[in-house]
Motif scaffolding. Structure first.
Motif, PDB file in Angstrom:
ATOM      1  N   GLN A  68       0.817  -1.223   0.000  1.00 44.62           N
ATOM      2  CA  GLN A  68       0.000   0.000   0.000  1.00 44.62           C
ATOM      3  C   GLN A  68       0.849   1.272   0.000  1.00 44.62           C
ATOM      4  OE1 GLN A  68      -2.871  -0.202   3.195  1.00 44.62           O
ATOM      5  NE2 GLN A  68      -3.762  -2.114   2.435  1.00 44.62           N
ATOM      6  N   GLY A  69       2.167   1.111  -0.238  1.00 38.96           N
ATOM      7  CA  GLY A  69       3.028   2.297  -0.337  1.00 38.96           C
ATOM      8  C   GLY A  69       3.439   2.875   0.995  1.00 38.96           C
ATOM      9  N   ALA A  70       3.766   2.010   1.948  1.00 39.52           N
ATOM     10  CA  ALA A  70       4.153   2.460   3.290  1.00 39.52           C
ATOM     11  C   ALA A  70       5.352   3.392   3.261  1.00 39.52           C
ATOM     12  CB  ALA A  70       4.492   1.245   4.164  1.00 39.52           C
ATOM     13  N   CYS A  71       5.423   4.240   4.296  1.00 42.64           N
ATOM     14  CA  CYS A  71       6.663   4.949   4.581  1.00 42.64           C
ATOM     15  C   CYS A  71       7.335   4.236   5.751  1.00 42.64           C
ATOM     16  CB  CYS A  71       6.400   6.403   4.934  1.00 42.64           C
ATOM     17  SG  CYS A  71       7.946   7.284   5.246  1.00 42.64           S
ATOM     18  N   ILE A  72       8.591   3.872   5.557  1.00 44.72           N
ATOM     19  CA  ILE A  72       9.365   3.219   6.618  1.00 44.72           C
ATOM     20  C   ILE A  72      10.235   4.274   7.264  1.00 44.72           C
ATOM     21  CG2 ILE A  72      11.144   1.491   7.088  1.00 44.72           C
ATOM     22  CD1 ILE A  72       9.974   0.014   4.567  1.00 44.72           C
ATOM     23  N   VAL A  73      10.055   4.489   8.549  1.00 43.26           N
ATOM     24  CA  VAL A  73      10.879   5.469   9.255  1.00 43.26           C
ATOM     25  C   VAL A  73      11.812   4.720  10.196  1.00 43.26           C
ATOM     26  CG1 VAL A  73      10.921   7.398  10.880  1.00 43.26           C
ATOM     27  CG2 VAL A  73       9.171   7.300   9.089  1.00 43.26           C
ATOM     28  N   THR A  74      13.095   5.008  10.069  1.00 42.11           N
ATOM     29  CA  THR A  74      14.084   4.372  10.938  1.00 42.11           C
ATOM     30  C   THR A  74      14.807   5.435  11.751  1.00 42.11           C
ATOM     31  OG1 THR A  74      16.042   2.958  10.980  1.00 42.11           O
ATOM     32  CG2 THR A  74      15.745   4.313   9.033  1.00 42.11           C
ATOM     33  N   ASP A  75      15.456   5.000  12.811  1.00 43.37           N
ATOM     34  CA  ASP A  75      16.144   5.954  13.692  1.00 43.37           C
ATOM     35  C   ASP A  75      17.653   5.966  13.473  1.00 43.37           C
ATOM     36  OD1 ASP A  75      16.529   3.394  14.750  1.00 43.37           O
ATOM     37  OD2 ASP A  75      16.855   4.194  16.767  1.00 43.37           O
ATOM     38  N   THR A  76      18.136   5.306  12.413  1.00 39.13           N
ATOM     39  CA  THR A  76      19.581   5.394  12.138  1.00 39.13           C
ATOM     40  C   THR A  76      19.826   5.459  10.642  1.00 39.13           C
ATOM     41  OG1 THR A  76      20.342   3.119  11.736  1.00 39.13           O
ATOM     42  CG2 THR A  76      19.890   3.713  14.023  1.00 39.13           C
ATOM     43  N   ASN A  77      20.811   6.273  10.280  1.00 35.26           N
ATOM     44  CA  ASN A  77      21.174   6.364   8.874  1.00 35.26           C
ATOM     45  C   ASN A  77      21.807   5.073   8.369  1.00 35.26           C
ATOM     46  OD1 ASN A  77      20.423   8.990   7.713  1.00 35.26           O
ATOM     47  ND2 ASN A  77      21.532   9.757   9.495  1.00 35.26           N
ATOM     48  N   MET A  78      22.384   4.280   9.276  1.00 36.50           N
ATOM     49  CA  MET A  78      22.924   2.986   8.843  1.00 36.50           C
ATOM     50  C   MET A  78      21.794   2.060   8.411  1.00 36.50           C
ATOM     51  SD  MET A  78      26.067   1.865  11.316  1.00 36.50           S
ATOM     52  CE  MET A  78      26.767   0.727  10.109  1.00 36.50           C
ATOM     53  N   ALA A  79      20.714   2.007   9.185  1.00 36.28           N
ATOM     54  CA  ALA A  79      19.585   1.159   8.786  1.00 36.28           C
ATOM     55  C   ALA A  79      19.004   1.669   7.468  1.00 36.28           C
ATOM     56  CB  ALA A  79      18.517   1.128   9.879  1.00 36.28           C
ATOM     57  N   LEU A  80      18.889   2.985   7.350  1.00 36.18           N
ATOM     58  CA  LEU A  80      18.376   3.564   6.100  1.00 36.18           C
ATOM     59  C   LEU A  80      19.236   3.132   4.912  1.00 36.18           C
ATOM     60  CD1 LEU A  80      16.290   5.530   4.828  1.00 36.18           C
ATOM     61  CD2 LEU A  80      17.957   7.360   5.165  1.00 36.18           C
ATOM     62  N   ALA A  81      20.570   3.125   5.120  1.00 31.57           N
ATOM     63  CA  ALA A  81      21.478   2.704   4.039  1.00 31.57           C
ATOM     64  C   ALA A  81      21.277   1.233   3.695  1.00 31.57           C
ATOM     65  CB  ALA A  81      22.936   2.961   4.439  1.00 31.57           C
ATOM     66  N   GLY A  82      20.861   0.430   4.678  1.00 27.25           N
ATOM     67  CA  GLY A  82      20.747  -1.009   4.465  1.00 27.25           C
ATOM     68  C   GLY A  82      19.418  -1.460   3.884  1.00 27.25           C
ATOM     69  N   ILE A  83      18.399  -0.619   4.008  1.00 29.23           N
ATOM     70  CA  ILE A  83      17.078  -0.983   3.478  1.00 29.23           C
ATOM     71  C   ILE A  83      17.096  -0.864   1.960  1.00 29.23           C
ATOM     72  CG2 ILE A  83      14.657  -0.212   3.382  1.00 29.23           C
ATOM     73  CD1 ILE A  83      15.001   0.606   6.376  1.00 29.23           C
ATOM     74  N   ASN A  84      16.521  -1.843   1.280  1.00 31.68           N
ATOM     75  CA  ASN A  84      16.536  -1.860  -0.188  1.00 31.68           C
ATOM     76  C   ASN A  84      15.497  -0.869  -0.741  1.00 31.68           C
ATOM     77  OD1 ASN A  84      16.397  -2.467  -2.948  1.00 31.68           O
ATOM     78  ND2 ASN A  84      16.956  -4.620  -2.581  1.00 31.68           N
ATOM     79  N   LYS A  85      15.932   0.369  -0.915  1.00 30.93           N
ATOM     80  CA  LYS A  85      15.007   1.443  -1.295  1.00 30.93           C
ATOM     81  C   LYS A  85      14.562   1.331  -2.753  1.00 30.93           C
ATOM     82  CE  LYS A  85      18.156   4.029   0.463  1.00 30.93           C
ATOM     83  NZ  LYS A  85      18.842   2.989   1.268  1.00 30.93           N
TER      84      LYS A  85
ATOM     85  N   MET B  78      26.459   0.858   4.339  1.00 32.79           N
ATOM     86  CA  MET B  78      26.063   0.903   5.748  1.00 32.79           C
ATOM     87  C   MET B  78      27.259   1.282   6.622  1.00 32.79           C
ATOM     88  SD  MET B  78      23.403  -2.166   6.597  1.00 32.79           S
ATOM     89  CE  MET B  78      22.766  -1.358   8.067  1.00 32.79           C
ATOM     90  N   ALA B  79      28.411   0.682   6.382  1.00 30.45           N
ATOM     91  CA  ALA B  79      29.604   1.039   7.163  1.00 30.45           C
ATOM     92  C   ALA B  79      29.956   2.508   6.914  1.00 30.45           C
ATOM     93  CB  ALA B  79      30.771   0.128   6.806  1.00 30.45           C
ATOM     94  N   LEU B  80      29.867   2.923   5.649  1.00 30.86           N
ATOM     95  CA  LEU B  80      30.148   4.332   5.328  1.00 30.86           C
ATOM     96  C   LEU B  80      29.232   5.258   6.120  1.00 30.86           C
ATOM     97  CD1 LEU B  80      31.788   6.267   3.503  1.00 30.86           C
ATOM     98  CD2 LEU B  80      29.927   6.105   1.831  1.00 30.86           C
ATOM     99  N   ALA B  81      27.954   4.872   6.236  1.00 36.04           N
ATOM    100  CA  ALA B  81      27.002   5.692   6.999  1.00 36.04           C
ATOM    101  C   ALA B  81      27.362   5.737   8.478  1.00 36.04           C
ATOM    102  CB  ALA B  81      25.574   5.155   6.813  1.00 36.04           C
ATOM    103  N   GLY B  82      27.985   4.664   8.973  1.00 38.25           N
ATOM    104  CA  GLY B  82      28.277   4.579  10.405  1.00 38.25           C
ATOM    105  C   GLY B  82      29.588   5.215  10.822  1.00 38.25           C
ATOM    106  N   ILE B  83      30.477   5.428   9.878  1.00 39.70           N
ATOM    107  CA  ILE B  83      31.782   6.043  10.205  1.00 39.70           C
ATOM    108  C   ILE B  83      31.575   7.542  10.443  1.00 39.70           C
ATOM    109  CG2 ILE B  83      34.038   6.642   9.217  1.00 39.70           C
ATOM    110  CD1 ILE B  83      33.933   3.893   7.752  1.00 39.70           C
ATOM    111  N   ASN B  84      32.188   8.052  11.489  1.00 41.27           N
ATOM    112  CA  ASN B  84      32.020   9.465  11.848  1.00 41.27           C
ATOM    113  C   ASN B  84      32.837  10.361  10.911  1.00 41.27           C
ATOM    114  OD1 ASN B  84      31.950  12.009  13.070  1.00 41.27           O
ATOM    115  ND2 ASN B  84      31.730  11.124  15.115  1.00 41.27           N
ATOM    116  N   LYS B  85      32.206  10.743   9.797  1.00 45.57           N
ATOM    117  CA  LYS B  85      32.923  11.466   8.754  1.00 45.57           C
ATOM    118  C   LYS B  85      33.230  12.918   9.152  1.00 45.57           C
ATOM    119  CE  LYS B  85      29.649   9.893   6.201  1.00 45.57           C
ATOM    120  NZ  LYS B  85      29.210   8.798   7.109  1.00 45.57           N
ATOM    121  N   ALA B  86      32.359  13.490   9.984  1.00 43.92           N
ATOM    122  CA  ALA B  86      32.608  14.863  10.442  1.00 43.92           C
ATOM    123  C   ALA B  86      33.884  14.898  11.284  1.00 43.92           C
ATOM    124  CB  ALA B  86      31.412  15.374  11.244  1.00 43.92           C
ATOM    125  N   ARG B  87      34.037  13.898  12.157  1.00 41.37           N
ATOM    126  CA  ARG B  87      35.227  13.850  13.005  1.00 41.37           C
ATOM    127  C   ARG B  87      36.475  13.574  12.166  1.00 41.37           C
ATOM    128  NH1 ARG B  87      36.425  12.556  18.773  1.00 41.37           N
ATOM    129  NH2 ARG B  87      34.212  12.288  19.172  1.00 41.37           N
TER     130      ARG B  87
END
Lengths: 208, 208
Positions: A68-85, B78-87
């Motif tokens: 149904q076209g969900a929006c997936i909200v995650t609390d980490t950019n690493m998880a966002l990078a890992g989800i198959n967008k 995912m690793a790239l997202a997790g590395i502290n690039k600002a630091r």
């Protein structure tokens, strides 16, 4: 020990075969089975076969939300990078993370709350428009805020994935949802993390 | 069980205190200690205290490479997202991942090799300019290519972090570097992953 030759496209299937073999005669419901195995594939940690908790029918509910076209909200950019967008986009579904947005940090600082808290309020605002899947892989404070918003009737996710990892408030925050009527997948105990949250999303997505 | 109140900035310190307590009287060399604890902080998995292998002096060598403006090349976004690039940027250091670049995929397909193989060749080309840190969290084929390039004298990383996770060729590919004269940190066995590779990089970075 030596390196075996495998075609890249065969490696995942062979990995799943070895995981199934090692799980032996353990039985999981259809659908759930593939989530458990993908999490083990991502972590090489068989303890997730014992700690992952699934509400009744949750995998089908997650698939339907994505359809149904969900929006997936995650609390980490690493998880966002890992989800198959790219695969999500085929269903008109999307994935977002508000944690690194500058105005979220500013608002959190001003109010003396965590960025995760502000991020979950933003997620709640989105849920009026489309089904919301929350994939939490890091912040117990995100889970605490989600519970508060749910109890206040301000948030009704189609699926909650509760998988933070850690040592302070993590176990307790995940237990808040055990027995909840909201469709949920919980990685009980200390373990979890961004890779686990992303693997659960992808394992549901790949079953559609 | 109930949620305790912790200020966000105190949670990490308290987590490390609990990890140290649980590790008991196990001793690690200075510097190594903080890498082991950060990986456990990231995974809640104490087995890494047994499986992480450090070459002599490697943490100091990693710090020096970052101080000299190293480029950190990883094999997962995912690793790239997790590395502290600002630091990292504070030391003129950067982090990159070639895996998702369109021309890498095209070249890999044309040559019938993995994207990881092509990515490691690109990394080798960078190493003429500045110290190179390889942070491998996913692909055993990346490690196989790194070994081949090192043996041919075409690649001399300042630090190799070998931490893929998985069931096919993963254990074997990591063992290729045990005893190597190249500074290395290896997560032996099946476990590892993007979060582990990123945690190792950050644990070194935060000690500078």
């Amino acid at each position: 020990m030596s390196i075996e030759f495998w075609k890249p496209e065969e490696i995942e299937a062979e990995s799943f075969r070895r995981i199934s073999e090692e799980l032996g005669d353990r039985l999981f419901p259809a659908g759930v089975d593939l989530v458990v195995k993908r999490v083990i594939h991502t972590t090489a940690d068989f303890s997730f076969a014992d700690t992952l908790l699934f509400s009744e029918g949750v995998v089908e509910q997650g698939k339907e939300a994505i359809r149904q076209g969900a929006c997936i909200v995650t609390d980490t950019n690493m998880a966002l990078a890992g989800i198959n967008k790219a695969r999500l986009a085929g269903f008109g579904a999307t994935a977002r993370c508000f944690m690194a947005e500058a105005d979220v940090a500013a608002e959190a600082k001003e109010r003396g709350v965590t960025r995760a808290t502000v991020s979950m309020e933003r997620a709640a605002a989105l849920s009026a428009e489309r089904p919301l899947i929350l994939a939490i892989g890091n912040a117990p404070t995100a889970l605490v805020k989600i519970k508060e918003l749910m109890d206040a009737g301000q948030l009704k996710p189609a699926l909650l994935i509760a998988a933070p990892v850690g040592f302070v408030n993590v176990v307790e925050a995940k237990e808040l949802f055990v027995g909840s009527s909201t469709p949920h997948i919980i990685a009980r105990g200390r373990k979890g993390g961004s890779t686990v949250a992303a693997a659960i999303v992808n394992a549901i997505l790949y079953q559609i």
